[in-house]
Design a protein around this motif. Structure first.
Motif, PDB file in Angstrom:
ATOM      1  N   LEU A  46      48.744  95.887  20.347  1.00 46.75           N
ATOM      2  CA  LEU A  46      50.141  95.829  20.790  1.00 46.75           C
ATOM      3  C   LEU A  46      50.647  97.200  21.236  1.00 46.75           C
ATOM      4  O   LEU A  46      51.381  97.310  22.205  1.00 46.75           O
ATOM      5  CB  LEU A  46      51.028  95.341  19.650  1.00 46.75           C
ATOM      6  CG  LEU A  46      51.482  93.901  19.686  1.00 46.75           C
ATOM      7  CD1 LEU A  46      52.298  93.585  18.458  1.00 46.75           C
ATOM      8  CD2 LEU A  46      52.288  93.596  20.941  1.00 46.75           C
ATOM      9  N   ASP A  52      59.373  88.558  16.549  1.00 51.99           N
ATOM     10  CA  ASP A  52      58.302  88.047  15.691  1.00 51.99           C
ATOM     11  C   ASP A  52      58.816  87.852  14.252  1.00 51.99           C
ATOM     12  O   ASP A  52      58.560  86.824  13.621  1.00 51.99           O
ATOM     13  CB  ASP A  52      57.138  89.046  15.725  1.00 51.99           C
ATOM     14  CG  ASP A  52      55.837  88.449  15.221  1.00 51.99           C
ATOM     15  OD1 ASP A  52      55.516  87.318  15.605  1.00 51.99           O
ATOM     16  OD2 ASP A  52      55.135  89.134  14.443  1.00 51.99           O
ATOM     17  N   LEU A  87      54.172  96.097  16.391  1.00 48.99           N
ATOM     18  CA  LEU A  87      54.176  94.915  15.538  1.00 48.99           C
ATOM     19  C   LEU A  87      55.266  95.033  14.472  1.00 48.99           C
ATOM     20  O   LEU A  87      56.064  94.118  14.280  1.00 48.99           O
ATOM     21  CB  LEU A  87      52.798  94.756  14.879  1.00 48.99           C
ATOM     22  CG  LEU A  87      52.634  93.565  13.922  1.00 48.99           C
ATOM     23  CD1 LEU A  87      52.796  92.241  14.648  1.00 48.99           C
ATOM     24  CD2 LEU A  87      51.274  93.621  13.220  1.00 48.99           C
ATOM     25  N   GLU A 145      50.369 100.799  10.726  1.00 51.63           N
ATOM     26  CA  GLU A 145      50.710 100.968  12.138  1.00 51.63           C
ATOM     27  C   GLU A 145      50.975 102.447  12.446  1.00 51.63           C
ATOM     28  O   GLU A 145      50.534 102.969  13.476  1.00 51.63           O
ATOM     29  CB  GLU A 145      51.936 100.123  12.519  1.00 51.63           C
ATOM     30  CG  GLU A 145      52.317 100.309  13.980  1.00 51.63           C
ATOM     31  CD  GLU A 145      53.374  99.333  14.493  1.00 51.63           C
ATOM     32  OE1 GLU A 145      53.351  98.158  14.092  1.00 51.63           O
ATOM     33  OE2 GLU A 145      54.207  99.756  15.317  1.00 51.63           O
ATOM     34  N   MET A 198      57.539 105.653  13.510  1.00 50.10           N
ATOM     35  CA  MET A 198      56.156 105.588  13.055  1.00 50.10           C
ATOM     36  C   MET A 198      55.410 106.918  13.204  1.00 50.10           C
ATOM     37  O   MET A 198      54.205 106.958  12.972  1.00 50.10           O
ATOM     38  CB  MET A 198      55.399 104.540  13.882  1.00 50.10           C
ATOM     39  CG  MET A 198      55.949 103.144  13.792  1.00 50.10           C
ATOM     40  SD  MET A 198      55.375 102.332  12.306  1.00 50.10           S
ATOM     41  CE  MET A 198      56.887 101.546  11.778  1.00 50.10           C
ATOM     42  N   ARG A 208      45.202  91.857  11.363  1.00 48.86           N
ATOM     43  CA  ARG A 208      46.521  92.453  11.557  1.00 48.86           C
ATOM     44  C   ARG A 208      46.390  93.871  12.118  1.00 48.86           C
ATOM     45  O   ARG A 208      47.135  94.275  13.000  1.00 48.86           O
ATOM     46  CB  ARG A 208      47.290  92.461  10.233  1.00 48.86           C
ATOM     47  CG  ARG A 208      48.729  92.906  10.399  1.00 48.86           C
ATOM     48  CD  ARG A 208      49.476  92.960   9.077  1.00 48.86           C
ATOM     49  NE  ARG A 208      49.776  91.642   8.558  1.00 48.86           N
ATOM     50  CZ  ARG A 208      50.376  91.426   7.367  1.00 48.86           C
ATOM     51  NH1 ARG A 208      50.715  92.459   6.607  1.00 48.86           N
ATOM     52  NH2 ARG A 208      50.623  90.210   6.951  1.00 48.86           N
ATOM     53  N   PHE A 211      53.710  98.849   7.874  1.00 49.06           N
ATOM     54  CA  PHE A 211      54.361  99.896   8.657  1.00 49.06           C
ATOM     55  C   PHE A 211      53.517 101.176   8.598  1.00 49.06           C
ATOM     56  O   PHE A 211      53.344 101.870   9.600  1.00 49.06           O
ATOM     57  CB  PHE A 211      55.765 100.196   8.114  1.00 49.06           C
ATOM     58  CG  PHE A 211      56.809  99.163   8.440  1.00 49.06           C
ATOM     59  CD1 PHE A 211      56.604  97.816   8.184  1.00 49.06           C
ATOM     60  CD2 PHE A 211      58.021  99.530   9.000  1.00 49.06           C
ATOM     61  CE1 PHE A 211      57.572  96.859   8.484  1.00 49.06           C
ATOM     62  CE2 PHE A 211      59.003  98.590   9.308  1.00 49.06           C
ATOM     63  CZ  PHE A 211      58.779  97.253   9.036  1.00 49.06           C
ATOM     64  N   ARG A 268      45.618  93.646  15.690  1.00 47.45           N
ATOM     65  CA  ARG A 268      46.768  93.200  16.470  1.00 47.45           C
ATOM     66  C   ARG A 268      47.753  94.345  16.717  1.00 47.45           C
ATOM     67  O   ARG A 268      48.237  94.543  17.836  1.00 47.45           O
ATOM     68  CB  ARG A 268      47.465  92.052  15.718  1.00 47.45           C
ATOM     69  CG  ARG A 268      48.554  91.395  16.530  1.00 47.45           C
ATOM     70  CD  ARG A 268      49.074  90.116  15.865  1.00 47.45           C
ATOM     71  NE  ARG A 268      50.378  89.783  16.431  1.00 47.45           N
ATOM     72  CZ  ARG A 268      51.402  89.279  15.740  1.00 47.45           C
ATOM     73  NH1 ARG A 268      51.267  89.031  14.453  1.00 47.45           N
ATOM     74  NH2 ARG A 268      52.545  89.022  16.335  1.00 47.45           N
ATOM     75  N   LEU A 269      48.054  95.119  15.697  1.00 50.02           N
ATOM     76  CA  LEU A 269      49.033  96.194  15.878  1.00 50.02           C
ATOM     77  C   LEU A 269      48.492  97.299  16.770  1.00 50.02           C
ATOM     78  O   LEU A 269      49.238  97.925  17.542  1.00 50.02           O
ATOM     79  CB  LEU A 269      49.554  96.718  14.526  1.00 50.02           C
ATOM     80  CG  LEU A 269      48.591  97.349  13.510  1.00 50.02           C
ATOM     81  CD1 LEU A 269      48.385  98.832  13.783  1.00 50.02           C
ATOM     82  CD2 LEU A 269      49.122  97.159  12.097  1.00 50.02           C
ATOM     83  N   MET A 292      57.976  96.711  14.438  1.00 47.91           N
ATOM     84  CA  MET A 292      59.339  96.781  14.967  1.00 47.91           C
ATOM     85  C   MET A 292      59.739  95.535  15.755  1.00 47.91           C
ATOM     86  O   MET A 292      60.813  95.518  16.349  1.00 47.91           O
ATOM     87  CB  MET A 292      59.445  97.981  15.919  1.00 47.91           C
ATOM     88  CG  MET A 292      59.143  99.320  15.301  1.00 47.91           C
ATOM     89  SD  MET A 292      60.587  99.955  14.429  1.00 47.91           S
ATOM     90  CE  MET A 292      59.826 100.568  12.940  1.00 47.91           C
ATOM     91  N   ARG A 339      57.819  88.741   7.286  1.00 43.32           N
ATOM     92  CA  ARG A 339      56.429  88.786   7.764  1.00 43.32           C
ATOM     93  C   ARG A 339      55.549  89.637   6.868  1.00 43.32           C
ATOM     94  O   ARG A 339      54.416  89.302   6.553  1.00 43.32           O
ATOM     95  CB  ARG A 339      56.359  89.405   9.174  1.00 43.32           C
ATOM     96  CG  ARG A 339      56.743  88.525  10.305  1.00 43.32           C
ATOM     97  CD  ARG A 339      56.620  89.317  11.597  1.00 43.32           C
ATOM     98  NE  ARG A 339      57.328  90.596  11.507  1.00 43.32           N
ATOM     99  CZ  ARG A 339      57.172  91.614  12.353  1.00 43.32           C
ATOM    100  NH1 ARG A 339      56.306  91.523  13.347  1.00 43.32           N
ATOM    101  NH2 ARG A 339      57.861  92.715  12.210  1.00 43.32           N
TER     102      ARG A 339
END
Lengths: 374, 374
Positions: free
Chosen positions: A100, B226, B220, A69, A222, A93, A66, A96-97, B222, B238
């Motif tokens: 996204l 997933d 990701l 991100e 966030m 990861r 978290f 990916r975040l 939130m 996760r």
């Protein structure tokens, strides 16, 4: 001799009784006593990286991911372009975040058994002027490889690029000095080398960077700029903090200071790592990484070639002896992982090796030697 | 007679010693023992809303607001349109997070001392066919007003609109039956009426809704779809779960069952509320809300008109007597709040009123009577 199983995992990890007992009190999140805990924590965290004058630290509810991100969301403008240096699962990861949330993201791939390369970063930055930020995992927990933070930071500084560092499993164990390493944001969490319990992360951010970060985040939860401004004004967290986790971290940090800070903690983990490697090698096991690029945080071992080996049964047999291992995270090679961090010393590592030996005997695994050439 | 201060706050709240002691163990997040804790928790949570066959429940790291944001991000497609029924601070927060993440958002304003109106919702839905989802706070903690969940859900069902309910401070205390109340998502958290410690939320989602929710989330962390898919497959979270918070919630839920579940808990809180209101009225205090729209969760009182009253001094004087109050959250009227929830009964509420009386005497506040007409 009854005791809880020792966690040889890279967080959650084994914490001291004293740290856990700090959770035996309920705190009002608005109350001055709790505000004092948060304030003290932030001050101490900044001291660890020598960032008192130059940086802020923003705590965030949730897991370490978290906070990673949140760092990307807060630091990288919507028009930014993130280059992620990838040599493992946690790098992927981060990529990916970032993708996204709609930030332009490029992945610079590396072999999983090698550190990321400052030279390749240099070429990538030369080749694409639109890259605004670089993402780096300091110690890639997927394998345990140590990436060259200082060299990467130097390249970024020379090119005037922002740097976001996931220092989840290195912070407080390996030296990170904000006076020497130029980063925009550096992320870690409560349940790693500070030996608190999991439930919150925190992000160190350079003052000029946080000041310019209003409105970047696509997410209220966030938004570290919003969290920071509110915390500076009120001393409080914007939304309900994990009060018991915060109190446990404050207590864990007192023990961190008493132990002698980062250098003492790093030395203990290095001794843990040495005891583990020596013991496992004597049983025939082969580490996945070369020693010179291995961080003393988590070790990846090749699975034994012996047909009697099965990870699940091996795990259970070691667990029955009081130690919790961690599965491998590689897709191409069969491995398992053993953490060196937490409130444990070389004596516990030696006991862990004895537990592994006992498990091997029980399962009929004659040697830890893998099929791959050592 | 030394004891910790009792928290008259709407979470974090006072938990039992038994709940806190459940945090005196470290858990491996990958280990089967911890997987069993998570699985048991999810099963029990679904039972509370009678959603075993029809719904799933997805836990999430972080505060309750994180779970609300995650529900909106996961359930509402990027092209969706959220209508937030607004009668207080937490409604406004839902509107803000929905707007920030780029969902079209409309706010339907109401007075803060009134429940939101099913009739006005009906007209709004007639007036704008693009509205896809309605956002409702069940018990608006800013004032303590109870909103008409069933009637709002019925309007949404009739119009074929999705409904996202923030039931943070009502879940487990007030009846919510998923067989009767049609919602897409309903959100609550560990540190509220289940009397766990703060650090995780959870979202009940209708099965057909979660199945169609892949790819909605911009985030990701939130992404509840997933999280759900991974948890169904592995039994694990996760990303690192707040293991101690999860263990405390599991222990708190055993006590919830032992007490007699939602009806018994609701009855205790109603008794707390009655004792508090009677005691405070006897001191001259006037509740902000009419009794018929007051949820037995948190009470807002008008500040006394007496010039000797100052919230900070009043708070400190009550705290010195062992009780932690909560500040008001209204912008137009001066108020303070007192929670009725947590591991406390009417006896503690009576003691709290005595503490308020003692504080008044110390500060020279002759009566709690406010300036506004009662």
């Amino acid at each position: 001799m009854e005791r809880d199983a020792i966690l040889l995992t890279p967080g959650p990890l084994t914490t001291t009784e004293r740290t856990k007992r700090a959770m035996l009190r309920d705190w009002g999140s608005w109350d001055s006593s709790f505000i004092a805990v948060t304030t003290g924590l932030r001050r101490q965290l900044l001291k660890i990286v020598h960032g008192e004058g130059s940086h802020v630290v923003v705590p965030l509810q949730g897991s370490g991911t978290f906070a990673v991100e949140a760092a990307v969301a807060t630091i990288v403008p919507k028009t930014g372009h993130v280059l992620v240096l990838d040599n493992g699962a946690y790098c992927k990861r981060m990529g990916r975040l970032s993708t996204l949330m709609g930030r332009k993201t490029t992945i610079l791939g590396h072999a999983e058994d090698q550190p990321v390369s400052p030279t390749e970063l240099e070429s990538a930055l030369r080749g694409d002027a639109s890259i605004s930020h670089v993402g780096l995992i300091h110690c890639e927990t997927g394998t345990g490889v140590l990436n060259p933070l200082q060299a990467i930071a130097d390249v970024c500084a020379r090119h005037g690029k922002g740097l976001i560092v996931d220092a989840m499993s290195s912070f407080a164990a390996l030296p990170i000095d904000a006076r020497e390493v130029r980063f925009d944001a550096l992320v870690a969490a409560s349940g790693k080398c500070l030996e608190g319990v999991p439930g919150m992360g925190f992000v160190f951010i350079r003052k000029d960077v946080i000041d310019g970060a209003a409105g970047n985040s696509h997410s209220l939860a966030m938004d570290l700029h919003d969290q920071h401004v509110y915390m500076e004004k009120t001393g409080q967290w914007r939304f309900t903090p994990p009060t018991h986790v915060v109190a446990a971290l404050a207590e864990a940090m007192r023990q961190f200071e008493e132990e002698g800070g980062q250098s003492a903690r790093g030395a203990r983990y290095a001794a843990n790592c040495a005891a583990l490697v020596a013991g496992m090698k004597a049983l025939g096991f082969v580490p996945f990484l070369k020693a010179e690029i291995q961080a003393p945080i988590i070790l990846t071992f090749h699975a034994p070639a012996d047909p009697a080996y099965d990870f699940k049964r091996f795990y259970d047999a070691v667990k029955a002896r009081g130690f919790i291992l961690y599965p491998g995270k590689l897709t191409q090679v069969e491995t398992f992982r053993v953490g060196c961090i937490g409130a444990i010393g070389p004596a516990e590592m030696t006991e862990a090796v004895a537990a592994v030996a006992g498990a091997m005997k029980e399962l009929g695994i004659r040697t830890g030697t893998p099929a791959v050439p050592a």
